[in-house]
Design an enzyme around this catalytic site. Sequence first.
Site, short mmCIF file in Angstrom:
data_model
loop_
_atom_site.label_atom_id
_atom_site.label_comp_id
_atom_site.label_asym_id
_atom_site.label_seq_id
_atom_site.Cartn_x
_atom_site.Cartn_y
_atom_site.Cartn_z
N ASP A 7 0.12 1.56 -6.20
CA ASP A 7 0.36 2.84 -5.36
C ASP A 7 -0.44 2.97 -4.17
O ASP A 7 -1.29 2.23 -4.21
CB ASP A 7 -0.05 4.07 -6.43
CG ASP A 7 0.98 5.31 -5.82
OD1 ASP A 7 1.75 5.34 -5.16
OD2 ASP A 7 0.83 6.47 -6.81
N GLN B 286 1.70 1.32 -11.26
CA GLN B 286 2.13 1.42 -9.87
C GLN B 286 1.24 0.66 -8.89
O GLN B 286 0.07 0.81 -9.31
CB GLN B 286 2.40 2.76 -9.55
CG GLN B 286 3.46 3.63 -10.12
CD GLN B 286 3.57 4.87 -9.60
OE1 GLN B 286 2.56 5.59 -9.28
NE2 GLN B 286 4.93 5.26 -9.61
N LYS C 100 12.93 9.43 1.39
CA LYS C 100 12.18 8.25 1.02
C LYS C 100 13.26 7.01 1.21
O LYS C 100 14.39 7.01 1.74
CB LYS C 100 11.93 8.08 -0.23
CG LYS C 100 12.95 8.26 -1.42
CD LYS C 100 12.71 8.15 -2.78
CE LYS C 100 13.85 8.05 -3.68
NZ LYS C 100 13.80 7.46 -4.96
N HIS D 143 -1.67 6.01 -0.92
CA HIS D 143 -1.33 7.26 -0.40
C HIS D 143 -1.75 7.26 0.91
O HIS D 143 -3.01 6.89 1.01
CB HIS D 143 -1.66 8.52 -0.91
CG HIS D 143 -0.72 8.57 -2.23
ND1 HIS D 143 -1.33 7.96 -3.64
CD2 HIS D 143 0.58 9.15 -2.56
CE1 HIS D 143 -0.15 8.36 -4.35
NE2 HIS D 143 0.68 8.98 -4.00
N CYS E 14 -0.52 10.82 -6.98
CA CYS E 14 -0.67 11.33 -5.62
C CYS E 14 -1.78 12.70 -5.82
O CYS E 14 -2.62 12.83 -5.18
CB CYS E 14 0.31 11.87 -4.90
SG CYS E 14 1.78 12.48 -6.25
N ARG F 41 5.39 8.36 -18.16
CA ARG F 41 6.65 9.23 -18.00
C ARG F 41 7.43 8.92 -19.30
O ARG F 41 7.73 7.99 -19.64
CB ARG F 41 7.30 8.76 -16.63
CG ARG F 41 6.40 8.82 -15.42
CD ARG F 41 7.34 8.32 -14.09
NE ARG F 41 6.69 8.52 -13.07
CZ ARG F 41 7.23 8.26 -11.91
NH1 ARG F 41 8.35 7.39 -11.70
NH2 ARG F 41 6.30 8.26 -10.92
N HIS G 192 3.65 8.34 0.55
CA HIS G 192 3.51 7.75 -0.69
C HIS G 192 4.18 6.31 -0.42
O HIS G 192 5.14 6.29 -0.08
CB HIS G 192 4.13 8.44 -1.92
CG HIS G 192 3.95 9.90 -2.03
ND1 HIS G 192 3.33 10.43 -3.19
CD2 HIS G 192 4.25 10.98 -1.24
CE1 HIS G 192 3.39 11.77 -3.00
NE2 HIS G 192 3.79 11.94 -1.88
#
Length: 642
Positions: free
Chosen positions: A386, A384, A467, A388, A337, A366, A513
């Site tokens: 991902d 991911q 979320k 946004h 992000c 991570r 997200h």
Amino acid sequence: MKVTLPDGTELQLAEGATGGDAALAIGEGLARAALAIEVNGELRDLARPLPDGAEISIITGKSPEALELVRHDTAHVLAAAVMELYPGVKISIGPAIENGFYYDFDFPEGAEVSDADFERIEQKMREHVKAKEQFTREDISVQDAIEKFKAEGQDYKVELIEDLITNEGAETVSLYTNGPFTDLCRGPHATDTGKIKAFKLTSIAGAYWRGDANRQMLTRIYGTAFLSKEDLQQHLELIEEAKKRDHRRLGKQLDLFHFNEVSPGSPFWHPNGMKIWNALHELWTEQNSLRGYNRVKTPILLDVDLWKISGHWDKYRDNMYFTDVEERPMGIKPMNCPAHIQIYKNDRRSYRDLPIRYSEDGLVHRHEPSGTLHGLMRVRHITQDDAHIFCTEEQIQDEVIQCLRFGFYIYEIFGFEPSLELSTRPEQRVGDDATWDRAEAALENALKAEGLPYDLNPGDGAFYGPKIDLHMKDSLGRSWQLGTVQLDFSMPERFELSYTGDDNEEHRPVMIHRALFGSFERFIGILIEHYGGEFPLWLAPVQVRVVPVSDKHNDFSNQLADRLLEAGLRPHVDERSESVGRKIRDAELAKAPLMWVVGDEEQQTETVAPRRRHHEGEPERVPIADAIEQLRAEVAARTRAE
RNA sequence: GCCGGGAUAGCUCAGCUGGUAGAGCAACCGCCUUGUAAGCGGUAGGUCAGGGGUUCGAGUCCCCUUCCCGGCUCCA
């Protein structure tokens, strides 16, 4: 007095009659089969007196509640056995759980317990079961209970009672005794330990007292129990079957990926695994562009200051990787992000531009604690899917709904039926409560507008916002989060994002997200277990195993493979000088969806006889061009079933 | 990270109470030329995870480390 039975008939009973008396009054057979009784909707012991006018229902082995009851009984028997075998052991709690039960113990110094001890513990348990010990209930005052457990050195029980007093204002508690063992317990229990027909201790593990990592580590013994030996046997076989679907096992067997000590928690993807990945990636690219997402690509190394602004430094620095670049501290991104935010901020934005949707197959790292790594499901190297979305507050609900619909479109392709969880504000968070109120309401409204059932997970939200998560279970029933839609008023604030409104004033956008696979790694892990390695055609690493009848058909087979390749398919020619039977067998073991056995007949007539996985007997013959066209259509449609 | 268990050939696994490592499959080499789930014969393959210790002698016993497995905690 009288009570009402489930069919509406009334039963006359003597004053002070118990559930057991009621069962006996209905029939001797029922009395023998009875385990407990439901009184006005509440499960109770048979031995307790019934209130006048109650609606009752006798619980037998056939009732859905029976298993839970007997498993809880077995937990008590386990505790009884352990207390006899390990004098000085402290007991804590022992509930029935899905598929079984557990009991948590604090073993005395020096007592090392492992699954090697299960046999003698089970032996002791069998003695208690054989003795058909009555479960008897006694209600005593909390003071007496505390005194009793203090005298016995059972500190955990004392703490439990003290909590009952503060949390529920309890004045009495119930104790259950079976044989020599007495436990603090709400109940109910079956009449006696003889009702336990089949049980087995399954595993042993550490578990923190009260689920708190700062407190004492207890030893948890897991077991399961059933109402018949056959049921237990069946359950154990089911688990064995499920283990065969384990993605770690299939990953090795099908040569999809491997893990290596040189980089723990990070899969090494083999060519076969990448075929699946690519098919998935294609779906991702296609659908994201169809749905108005614009693909971006951002760096993996980003200035530490960025992570300080985002809040990740404060909350997650112990789980991040850092490095210095020419003495400048950089962090390896654990999320995409803040990088996407840089793209947003690289220009002035107008309300006319919104919503802006960026997508990236972003590689994040991570440092997941070593003990939490789990095959592809929990890795340190995460790709991911991902995205946004930057939008106005008015656009939130519509965007969230679109995310959910997108998610269900994707899951439908695989036949996934995810469970939904709405997670709300955690204790450690950024942003004020009014903002959280609005954010949580927005997500809840979206779920309700779509008529989607969901579970509430209070306190489980991200530190920057609430979320909605989509969960799937693996082959052994463990639940994993795949997709997620997270609302975020906080990052836009921290990074001072803005857009110009139609009033010519600057406004703060909202961020969403969103990931639908979650990560390619975990999603493929779930896929492997979901299909048991038998992928549908569009995902299969090798789609067609071409099997030449003899060596002299290898050239023709390779020509066929070329035609398949040109059609965008994934063939493999088995050129070994082996028998046809052998090559078919190996193709089956490789779980190839299709086999083409080709020999003189095919060569002369320009046909093939496509053999589906698990097919028995000789399949139909069709012209080669037709066969290829049919495969192309099946792949294009991403057909789920065979 | 915590508790418990484990690591032997490419894979799956055997190796009793310490006496110098074995099977099946795979691989490789021959022969067979095969029609819808295992053709036959042979060869090669191991610092028993790594390090230290006990012992005349360690795959086996003890300690440490790494990784894996089952839970727990955590999971942006």
